[in-house]
Enzyme design. Structure first.
Site, PDB file in Angstrom:
ATOM      1  N   ARG A   1      57.636 -10.141 -47.885  1.00  0.00           N
ATOM      2  CA  ARG A   1      57.657  -9.854 -49.388  1.00  0.00           C
ATOM      3  C   ARG A   1      57.154  -8.447 -49.640  1.00  0.00           C
ATOM      4  NH1 ARG A   1      53.438 -14.336 -51.306  1.00  0.00           N
ATOM      5  NH2 ARG A   1      52.853 -13.420 -49.511  1.00  0.00           N
TER       6      ARG A   1
ATOM      7  N   GLU B   1      55.786 -34.029 -37.164  1.00  0.00           N
ATOM      8  CA  GLU B   1      55.111 -33.948 -36.167  1.00  0.00           C
ATOM      9  C   GLU B   1      54.407 -34.717 -35.746  1.00  0.00           C
ATOM     10  OE1 GLU B   1      52.698 -30.381 -36.556  1.00  0.00           O
ATOM     11  OE2 GLU B   1      54.507 -28.898 -36.410  1.00  0.00           O
TER      12      GLU B   1
ATOM     13  N   HIS C   1      52.374 -28.117 -31.630  1.00  0.00           N
ATOM     14  CA  HIS C   1      51.542 -27.070 -32.781  1.00  0.00           C
ATOM     15  C   HIS C   1      50.080 -26.867 -32.128  1.00  0.00           C
ATOM     16  CE1 HIS C   1      50.891 -26.855 -37.282  1.00  0.00           C
ATOM     17  NE2 HIS C   1      49.841 -26.020 -36.602  1.00  0.00           N
ATOM     18  N   ILE C   2      50.178 -26.073 -31.306  1.00  0.00           N
ATOM     19  CA  ILE C   2      48.984 -25.556 -30.521  1.00  0.00           C
ATOM     20  C   ILE C   2      48.658 -24.127 -30.750  1.00  0.00           C
ATOM     21  CG2 ILE C   2      48.892 -27.160 -28.743  1.00  0.00           C
ATOM     22  CD1 ILE C   2      50.267 -25.105 -26.949  1.00  0.00           C
ATOM     23  N   GLY C   3      49.111 -23.692 -31.846  1.00  0.00           N
ATOM     24  CA  GLY C   3      48.873 -21.959 -32.140  1.00  0.00           C
ATOM     25  C   GLY C   3      47.281 -21.717 -32.020  1.00  0.00           C
TER      26      GLY C   3
ATOM     27  N   ARG D   1      55.537 -23.177 -39.942  1.00  0.00           N
ATOM     28  CA  ARG D   1      55.802 -24.399 -40.268  1.00  0.00           C
ATOM     29  C   ARG D   1      57.135 -24.820 -39.936  1.00  0.00           C
ATOM     30  NH1 ARG D   1      50.839 -24.549 -39.858  1.00  0.00           N
ATOM     31  NH2 ARG D   1      49.409 -24.814 -41.569  1.00  0.00           N
TER      32      ARG D   1
ATOM     33  N   GLY E   1      52.014 -10.909 -42.148  1.00  0.00           N
ATOM     34  CA  GLY E   1      50.793 -11.028 -42.403  1.00  0.00           C
ATOM     35  C   GLY E   1      49.840 -10.884 -41.238  1.00  0.00           C
TER      36      GLY E   1
ATOM     37  N   ILE F   1      49.012 -12.887 -38.724  1.00  0.00           N
ATOM     38  CA  ILE F   1      49.484 -13.213 -37.516  1.00  0.00           C
ATOM     39  C   ILE F   1      50.588 -12.295 -37.039  1.00  0.00           C
ATOM     40  CG2 ILE F   1      50.448 -15.210 -36.306  1.00  0.00           C
ATOM     41  CD1 ILE F   1      49.064 -16.852 -38.265  1.00  0.00           C
TER      42      ILE F   1
HETATM   43  O1  LIG Z   1      46.255 -22.169 -38.907  1.00  0.00           O
HETATM   44  C1  LIG Z   1      47.144 -22.882 -39.206  1.00  0.00           C
HETATM   45  O2  LIG Z   1      47.754 -23.077 -40.524  1.00  0.00           O
HETATM   46  C2  LIG Z   1      47.714 -23.750 -38.195  1.00  0.00           C
HETATM   47  O3  LIG Z   1      48.640 -24.255 -38.350  1.00  0.00           O
HETATM   48  C3  LIG Z   1      46.753 -23.874 -37.151  1.00  0.00           C
HETATM   49  O4  LIG Z   1      47.294 -24.340 -35.750  1.00  0.00           O
END
Ligand SMILES: O=C(O)C(=O)CO
Length: 330
Positions: free
Chosen positions: A185, A276, A295-297, A247, A163, A165
């Site tokens: 998919r 988490e 979880h620092i995306g 996730r 997608g 990302i």
């Molecule tokens: O955008 C999301 O779903 C995240 O997990 C952000 O960190």
């Protein structure tokens, strides 16, 4: 009196201001130029009056929880806006059944999360965390590390979930001359594929067998929960690294621990786990071949600011009956 009421800004429910789970104070100050912010605590104290006024819920990092009870108590709710792209914590069907719209913030999140995926891949391949520990250690006799890392240049990256990302991960990986495989998919169009040189694997198994780095970038849904378990890990190369930026629940964590302990795969780099944070005695926290970030995306100043701005835009659009940016549908 009527004119005064008309001028009142829309009421928006948030969990709390400040603190680890709270909306940042400077964001609140910005939002308050357009909205009347009500915290959950204020709401619960004065529910009978506020419940009729609140038109939007601002879900910042999974809170407040939007359940049936909350939805039933807000008869004039128009929209739930979610920070971040993943909405696995929201019951969309339930929310839609109340005639309430939902919007998220994919544009704010995609670049920083893709950056983090690449950062984790490089950190794992070049053993940055171990290197840091050696560099700062009081004992300098190991200063010239007696181990070697791997290069990502020319290696094969398998991206599961192509997608917004995933595609940005591919764009970045192209600059490292990586061979890019992807599984999704739906196949992307040829123009997108050719722009990054990505090859589609209809079967995830083919991607797992061939990749040196496997990066997980899927939404969490019933179909993707535990997508990577013992069987899938067993298909990966013993020299391969698994990177997860989506996730934690997408991986069977017990199977991952075993695979890492038994050399089924070489390493893992995880921005997400479940729960988490992990309990402090969890095996993943104590394996040398694992890097974990909390979880620092999307944890950059720019992303968080854009998230808040996009959430505000969606709230104002929904309340004014305009097309809602980033609206989600069934
Ligand atoms: O955008 C999301 O779903 C995240 O997990 C952000 O960190």
């Amino acid at each position: 009196l009527e004119t005064m009421e008309e001028k009142e800004p829309p009421y928006v429910l948030i969990n709390v201001i400040g603190g680890p789970d709270g909306v940042y104070e400077d964001h609140v100050a910005y939002l308050e130029k357009h909205l009347k912010i009500i915290t959950m605590k204020e709401f619960l104290k004065n529910k009978q009056v506020l419940r009729h006024k609140i038109q939007a819920v601002f879900v910042w990092y999974y809170k407040p929880v939007v359940d049936k009870e909350l939805l039933q108590s807000l008869p004039n709710l128009k929209v739930v806006v979610n920070s971040g792209v993943g909405v696995d914590h929201l019951d969309l069907k339930l929310i839609f059944s109340f005639g309430v719209k939902v919007a998220n913030t994919p544009l704010a999140v995609s670049s920083p999360t893709a950056d983090l995926g690449i950062a984790l891949m490089l950190a794992s391949a070049r053993r940055i965390v171990e290197g840091h520990q050696i560099a700062v250690s009081p004992d300098t006799k190991h200063f010239n590390a007696d181990w070697l890392g791997e290069e990502v240049t020319g290696a094969t990256l398998g991206i599961i979930g192509m997608g917004g990302i995933g595609y940005k991960v591919a764009q970045r990986a192209k600059a490292f001359d990586m061979k890019i495989l992807y599984h999704n998919r739906n196949r992307r169009n040829v123009v997108d594929e050719e722009a990054v040189g990505a090859l589609y694997c209809h079967k995830m198994e083919d991607l797992l067998r061939q990749s040196d780095f496997v990066m997980l970038v899927v939404n969490l849904t019933p179909q993707t929960a535990r997508l990577i378990g013992e069987k899938e890990l067993g298909l990966m190369k013993p020299t391969a690294t698994l990177i997860n930026i989506c996730r934690g629940q997408v991986i069977d964590q017990d199977a991952l621990v075993k695979a890492l302990q038994n050399g089924i795969i070489k390493a893992a780099a995880l921005d997400v786990t479940y729960p988490e944070p992990l309990p402090r005695d969890h095996a993943l926290l104590h394996l040398k071949n694992v890097i974990i970030t909390p979880h620092i995306g999307s944890a950059t100043a720019q992303a968080r600011h854009l998230m808040m701005k996009n959430m505000l835009e969606s709230i104002l659009a929904a309340i004014n009956g305009l097309p809602v940016p980033n609206e989600l549908h069934v």
